[in-house]
Each structure stands twice: as structure tokens, then as C-alpha cells.
Design a protein around this motif. Structure first.
Motif, PDB file in Angstrom:
ATOM      1  N   UNK A  53       0.882  -1.301  -0.028  1.00  0.00           N
ATOM      2  CA  UNK A  53       0.213  -0.055  -0.055  1.00  0.00           C
ATOM      3  C   UNK A  53       0.769   1.316   0.061  1.00  0.00           C
ATOM      4  N   UNK A  54       1.812   1.226   0.947  1.00  0.00           N
ATOM      5  CA  UNK A  54       2.960   2.306   0.719  1.00  0.00           C
ATOM      6  C   UNK A  54       3.524   2.612  -0.677  1.00  0.00           C
ATOM      7  N   UNK A  55       3.676   1.665  -1.417  1.00  0.00           N
ATOM      8  CA  UNK A  55       4.011   1.469  -2.842  1.00  0.00           C
ATOM      9  C   UNK A  55       3.301   2.278  -3.630  1.00  0.00           C
ATOM     10  N   UNK A  56       1.931   1.765  -3.530  1.00  0.00           N
ATOM     11  CA  UNK A  56       0.753   2.340  -4.052  1.00  0.00           C
ATOM     12  C   UNK A  56       0.713   3.904  -3.924  1.00  0.00           C
ATOM     13  N   UNK A  57       0.829   4.341  -2.721  1.00  0.00           N
ATOM     14  CA  UNK A  57       0.908   5.674  -2.173  1.00  0.00           C
ATOM     15  C   UNK A  57       1.883   6.546  -3.009  1.00  0.00           C
ATOM     16  N   UNK A  58       2.904   5.791  -3.394  1.00  0.00           N
ATOM     17  CA  UNK A  58       4.072   6.437  -3.826  1.00  0.00           C
ATOM     18  C   UNK A  58       3.647   6.755  -5.443  1.00  0.00           C
ATOM     19  N   UNK A  59       2.940   5.912  -6.081  1.00  0.00           N
ATOM     20  CA  UNK A  59       2.455   6.082  -7.335  1.00  0.00           C
ATOM     21  C   UNK A  59       1.202   6.991  -7.228  1.00  0.00           C
ATOM     22  N   UNK A  60       0.447   6.876  -6.273  1.00  0.00           N
ATOM     23  CA  UNK A  60      -0.700   7.975  -6.093  1.00  0.00           C
ATOM     24  C   UNK A  60      -0.029   9.404  -5.951  1.00  0.00           C
ATOM     25  N   UNK A  61       0.945   9.714  -5.360  1.00  0.00           N
ATOM     26  CA  UNK A  61       1.390  10.938  -5.356  1.00  0.00           C
ATOM     27  C   UNK A  61       1.790  11.552  -6.830  1.00  0.00           C
ATOM     28  N   UNK A  62       2.251  10.427  -7.701  1.00  0.00           N
ATOM     29  CA  UNK A  62       2.761  10.981  -8.845  1.00  0.00           C
ATOM     30  C   UNK A  62       1.121  11.349  -9.745  1.00  0.00           C
ATOM     31  N   UNK A  63       0.152  10.367  -9.297  1.00  0.00           N
ATOM     32  CA  UNK A  63      -1.111  10.857 -10.014  1.00  0.00           C
ATOM     33  C   UNK A  63      -1.522  12.086  -9.435  1.00  0.00           C
ATOM     34  N   UNK A  64      -1.543  12.178  -8.186  1.00  0.00           N
ATOM     35  CA  UNK A  64      -2.137  13.516  -7.633  1.00  0.00           C
ATOM     36  C   UNK A  64      -1.529  14.602  -8.215  1.00  0.00           C
ATOM     37  N   UNK A  65       0.049  14.734  -8.499  1.00  0.00           N
ATOM     38  CA  UNK A  65       0.500  16.027  -9.266  1.00  0.00           C
ATOM     39  C   UNK A  65      -0.167  15.960 -10.519  1.00  0.00           C
TER      40      UNK A  65
END
Ligand SMILES: [Mg+2]
Length: 183
Positions: free
Chosen positions: A151-163
Motif C-alpha cells: 500500500x505504501x508503494x501504491x501511495x508513491x504511485x498515487x503521489x505521482x497521479x495527484x500531481x
């Protein structure tokens, strides 16, 4: 291929308590798919709080059926769902379609247009629902510190998508941004 539109929530709320369920019912929705972990309870908890139980009761009173859809294992999901005698799908493998196909069997003869999804992750809950054709609502994750490594890994990808969302859909991003201001 990366398609930003699949990661866009239909709307964004701070918690599941902030959603206007009456309005969703009036709009013709009848089934609410709920993610469990960090949408309803943190990973450290296992049972719904009293406040959540009251919310579930109110949602059911409106006329909805709640179905829990979680990537977590059967023991945890089954136990949680049993507290309100709800149907559930464990090991749903969101964002893949398998779990959502299972949902369609459970809700027959209702169609996708009657269903909404509520979850805390863009990469699983929002992407999965959107790709399947179900309206996706995003809530702020309850507690990210106890998340598992994937999930932490997903959050890193998510941060990219949020940008990306911030850049191309500032009106949606603004709603997400409000989360942090209130902390
Ligand atoms: Mg979650």
C-alpha cells in the motif's frame, strides 16, 4: 497506457460521514461498494465503531445495500461484514475487474449505473471502479502509518497521479487539498 481520466474520482470527501447518501439515492443509486481498510477503519482496528454502525444503519434505512469489497483476506473482511450482515468480496484484487464482476452477480438484475464505490485509494478503488464503469468516490485515508508495504508503494504511485490531477484537473485537486488544510 496511463489514462489520467481513470484515476479521477467523481467526487471527493474527507470521510464517509460527509457524503450525502440521500442525494445519491435520489440520483437512482441503490448499491454502495465500500472499501474497508483506511476508508472505514484503520489497519490497526478490526471492527466498525459505534459511529460507523449508526451510519450503516442510516444508509440501509435510506434503501441502499452495502457491499464490502476489499483486497484484504477473508477472515478480516468476513468478520467486518458480519457485523451488519452484509455481503462482501475479499481478495478482490482491485483495480482488476474480477471483484467487480463478482459484484454484478450479487446485485443482479441491477446494472452498473445503480452502483457507487467509496474508497481511499486512487490506484485500487478509484481506478478499479472507473475502469469497470462505476462511479468512484474518494475519501481521505484514515491512517497511513500502519499501511502494508504494497500500500505504501501504491501511495508513491498515487503521489505521482495527484500531481497530474493538480495540473490537469485543478478543480478536483482543490477538493483533495482541503483535506490537508483541516489537519
Ligand atoms: Mg483502502
Amino acid at each position: 497506457m496511463f489514462k489520467l481520466k481513470y484515476y479521477l474520482p467523481k467526487d471527493v470527501f474527507k470521510t464517509v460521514f460527509d457524503i450525502d447518501y440521500n442525494k445519491l439515492y435520489e440520483a437512482g443509486k441503490r448499491i454502495i461498494l465500500m472499501d474497508i481498510d483506511n476508508t472505514l477503519i484503520s489497519y490497526a482496528e478490526s471492527a466498525p465503531t459505534e459511529e460507523l454502525l449508526r451510519l450503516f444503519y442510516r444508509i440501509k434505512q435510506i434503501g441502499f445495500e452495502i457491499i464490502f469489497i476489499s483486497n484484504n483476506h477473508k477472515q478480516r473482511v468476513q468478520k467486518f461484514a458480519a457485523t451488519i450482515d452484509a455481503k462482501y468480496i475479499n481478495n478482490a484484487m482491485k483495480p482488476f475487474k474480477r471483484g467487480y464482476r463478482h459484484v454484478m452477480k450479487l446485485v443482479k438484475p441491477l446494472g452498473k449505473d445503480k452502483i457507487i464505490s467509496i474508497g481511499d485509494q486512487l490506484i485500487t478503488d478509484v481506478l478499479g471502479a472507473n475502469r469497470f464503469g462505476i462511479d468512484a468516490y474518494l475519501v481521505r485515508p484514515i491512517e497511513v502509518h500502519s499501511e502494508k508495504w504494497y500500500t505504501s508503494l501504491n501511495r508513491k504511485i498515487e503521489a505521482y497521479v495527484f500531481k497530474k490531477i493538480k495540473r490537469y484537473y485543478p478543480e478536483i485537486y482543490r477538493k483533495i487539498e482541503v483535506w490537508d488544510e483541516k489537519v
